[in-house]
Design an enzyme around this catalytic site. Structure first.
Site, PDB file in Angstrom:
ATOM      1  N   ASN A 507      -3.016  -0.910   4.687  1.00  0.00           N
ATOM      2  CA  ASN A 507      -2.589  -1.673   3.522  1.00  0.00           C
ATOM      3  C   ASN A 507      -1.399  -0.986   2.871  1.00  0.00           C
ATOM      4  O   ASN A 507      -1.314   0.252   2.837  1.00  0.00           O
ATOM      5  CB  ASN A 507      -3.758  -1.747   2.525  1.00  0.00           C
ATOM      6  CG  ASN A 507      -3.397  -2.504   1.266  1.00  0.00           C
ATOM      7  OD1 ASN A 507      -3.031  -3.660   1.311  1.00  0.00           O
ATOM      8  ND2 ASN A 507      -3.497  -1.837   0.127  1.00  0.00           N
ATOM      9  N   CYS A 508      -0.445  -1.810   2.393  1.00  0.00           N
ATOM     10  CA  CYS A 508       0.655  -1.291   1.576  1.00  0.00           C
ATOM     11  C   CYS A 508       0.889  -2.288   0.449  1.00  0.00           C
ATOM     12  O   CYS A 508      -0.036  -3.018   0.087  1.00  0.00           O
ATOM     13  CB  CYS A 508       1.916  -1.086   2.422  1.00  0.00           C
ATOM     14  SG  CYS A 508       2.643  -2.624   3.028  1.00  0.00           S
ATOM     15  N   LYS A 509       2.095  -2.368  -0.076  1.00  0.00           N
ATOM     16  CA  LYS A 509       2.328  -3.280  -1.189  1.00  0.00           C
ATOM     17  C   LYS A 509       2.379  -4.740  -0.727  1.00  0.00           C
ATOM     18  O   LYS A 509       1.730  -5.601  -1.306  1.00  0.00           O
ATOM     19  CB  LYS A 509       3.617  -2.926  -1.912  1.00  0.00           C
ATOM     20  CG  LYS A 509       3.861  -3.814  -3.141  1.00  0.00           C
ATOM     21  CD  LYS A 509       5.027  -3.328  -3.970  1.00  0.00           C
ATOM     22  CE  LYS A 509       5.167  -4.160  -5.238  1.00  0.00           C
ATOM     23  NZ  LYS A 509       6.246  -3.681  -6.116  1.00  0.00           N
ATOM     24  N   PHE A 536      -1.264  -5.220  -0.862  1.00  0.00           N
ATOM     25  CA  PHE A 536      -1.951  -5.056  -2.146  1.00  0.00           C
ATOM     26  C   PHE A 536      -1.505  -6.126  -3.144  1.00  0.00           C
ATOM     27  O   PHE A 536      -2.312  -6.625  -3.937  1.00  0.00           O
ATOM     28  CB  PHE A 536      -1.673  -3.659  -2.697  1.00  0.00           C
ATOM     29  CG  PHE A 536      -2.523  -3.306  -3.883  1.00  0.00           C
ATOM     30  CD1 PHE A 536      -3.894  -3.141  -3.757  1.00  0.00           C
ATOM     31  CD2 PHE A 536      -1.957  -3.133  -5.136  1.00  0.00           C
ATOM     32  CE1 PHE A 536      -4.687  -2.815  -4.857  1.00  0.00           C
ATOM     33  CE2 PHE A 536      -2.732  -2.800  -6.231  1.00  0.00           C
ATOM     34  CZ  PHE A 536      -4.105  -2.645  -6.093  1.00  0.00           C
TER      35      PHE A 536
END
Length: 562
Positions: A507-509, A536
């Site tokens: 997961n990242c932004k 996210f």
């Protein structure tokens, strides 16, 4: 030749103008039972916020103007009450003096539109109830609000009309509640995408209630099935519309089970001398190859032109309809085209989704903003099936590109390769659509695997192994509760911390950096890694409305929406 047109708004007025362009000598006569013709019905809700500052500005043409510009005779406050198909004449009632008379036609065009559904709910006769279908409706409602010094208004129904009314009422300063019986508003969007708009509604002060419905009116207060009471001084009923086809039914024209007029590819009814267009007809869906009903202004204008052309022997191939639309919900612009994921499931069409959240233009531009872009495509062919785009930027442009691909049978490869206009104030060198096409191509080629935002909560509750690959500063500002932080800048040095015997979700932004991390891990021998598409940011938008309205425990430590 004499042409009689029943209904003088979008379809009827457009058909009349086209007929005149094709034949200067024809007699053209429009009947409409309202006081107005050729008005902007799509603009009606914007009168409430005074974006349209005068009711008269909603009226695009008057009978006098149509006569002067096009030599078209227009009779308002005139209702066609019956059709004599054998005698090729209509019976008309003058609603001013109640006089009835007959008019002959060579060809008849029906454009009666649709009427607002008002269910027989207990106590409804005691409510200050309004529907929004024409200029008279909106003027009556606007005047009621202003003269009555009203403050609280309720809206029943969360379709296009209901949402636009709620938004404009709120922008005008009213307290607004909206009740929708389904689990979401605006069903032209999938559940995951519409959460962005539902969040925007509640953030801007609308009391939005879904999965509940009105069972009784107590004056203008609404008693809901849940037992909840929604107080209000006026109610807008926007639960749906139905084709206004009583005239066609009584004339013996063929209708479908839902009451829409059946037409052929040239918009002729079961009577070859009678055509029908607009909200009242059944049309052909270009993607499902099934009949559907489509109440949109753009298709109505196309039908008007094609019906007029057919009358004069100018045959236009009917390519069907895909259903493209857009809406403004406070600060967000939303657009959709083609099939939703739900519709693909209903039709049994195998599909997958490319979901990306790039910026709408070069990120260093001060007004750049994120585009939530959902691309739906067929597997294994890669044929584009639909798209949904939501942003504070130019969402409609991106959906229009998908709509163009749909009309020409385009694929995700075509979207990937499109050469689109670029300059920093307008877009990025690789447009959002290109990004979506690339993501879809990679998924088709099985370059990587993904899970979507609606699949993350179960993963958290099951204790799945989730890695947040953002740098620690961003991770500390808010993250998935169970996620461990291994920044992408460190991931190659910390491989021993990552399990190989269970699925690992990255997961990242927005899903871009985590995609890069997935490829890096795959290159290091990890075959158990999945990207969380939308990242996210997408997850926070998806979770927020239900967290707030259902009082459930968030799966994030803090939300992030920018």
């Amino acid at each position: 030749m004499k042409y009689v047109i029943v209904g003088g708004v979008t379809g009827g007025a457009s058909a009349a103008a086209r007929l005149r362009r094709l034949d200067e000598e024809a007699d053209i006569l429009i009947f409409d039972k309202s006081p107005h013709v050729s008005y902007s019905n799509c603009s009606l809700p914007y009168r409430l916020s005074e974006t349209i500052d005068e009711t008269e500005k909603l009226i695009l043409n008057s009978p006098q103007k149509l006569k002067g510009m096009y030599n078209i005779e227009t009779c308002v406050l005139s209702e066609v009450v019956s059709i004599d198909r054998k005698g090729k004449k209509v019976r008309v009632k003058d609603l001013v003096n109640q006089r009835e008379y007959e008019e002959h036609y060579d060809k008849l065009i029906l454009s009666p539109g649709a009427y607002a559904v008002v269910p027989p709910i207990k106590g409804i006769e005691g409510a200050n109830l309004f529907t929004i279908k024409n200029v008279v409706d909106i003027d009556r409602f606007y005047t009621f609000l202003k003269t009555g010094d009203m403050k609280k208004v309720s809206v029943a129904g969360g379709g296009f009309i209901g949402v636009e009314v709620a938004v404009n009422l709120r922008e005008a300063g009213y307290e607004v509640s909206m009740v929708e019986a389904m689990p979401q508003i605006l069903r032209t969007y999938d559940y995951d995408m519409v959460q962005i708009l539902q969040k925007e509604m509640v953030d801007k002060g609308v009391e939005l209630i879904v999965e509940d419905q009105v069972v009784e009116f107590q004056k203008s207060n609404m008693l809901l099935k849940s037992g909840r009471i929604v107080e209000g001084e006026a109610v807008v009923m926007a639960v749906g519309i139905r084709p206004d086809t009583a005239l066609a039914r009584e004339a013996g024209l063929a209708l479908n089970q839902r009451g829409a007029i059946l037409v052929d590819g040239n918009y002729r009814t079961s009577d070859p001398d009678i055509y029908a267009i607009g909200d009242a007809i059944e049309v052909f869906h270009a993607l499902t190859h099934k009949p559907m009903m489509l109440q949109l202004a753009g298709p109505a204008q196309k039908q008007a032109r094609e019906a007029a052309d057919h009358i004069y022997g100018r045959i236009v191939r009917n390519t069907g309809y895909i259903g493209s639309s857009c809406i403004k919900v406070f600060d967000y612009n939303a657009a959709s085209t083609g099939l939703t994921a739900v519709q693909c499931e209903q039709e049994g069409i195998p599909y997958d989704i490319g979901y990306v959240i790039p910026k709408d233009k070069v990120s260093i531009m001060p007004d750049s903003t994120y585009l939530h872009y959902k691309l739906i495509y067929e597997i294994p062919t890669g044929k584009v099936l639909g798209g949904q785009v939501i942003s504070k930027g130019d969402a409609a442009k991106r959906a229009d590109i998908v709509a163009t691909l749909l009309k020409f049978g385009g694929t995700v490869d075509d979207l990937r390769d499109l050469e689109l206009c670029y300059a920093p104030p307008f877009s990025s060198a690789k447009d959002a659509g290109n990004y979506a096409g690339l993501a879809a191509c990679n998924l088709l080629q099985k370059t990587f695997r993904q899970v979507r935002t609606d699949q993350v909560r179960p993963l958290v509750e099951e204790g799945a192994y989730i890695i947040d690959v953002r740098e620690k500063e961003l991770y500390d500002q808010g993250h998935i509760r169970t996620a461990v932080n291994i920044p992408i800048s460190q991931i190659r040095q910390r491989l021993e911390e990552i399990p190989k015997d269970r699925p690992v979700y990255l997961n990242c932004k927005t899903g871009q950096t985590s995609y890069n991390a997935v490829l890096a891990l795959q290159g290091k021998g990890f075959h158990n890694v999945y990207n969380i598409s939308g990242g996210f940011l997408g997850l926070c938008f998806y979770e927020y409305f239900n967290d707030r309205t259902k009082n459930r425990k968030p799966i994030v430590t803090a939300y992030s929406f920018e």
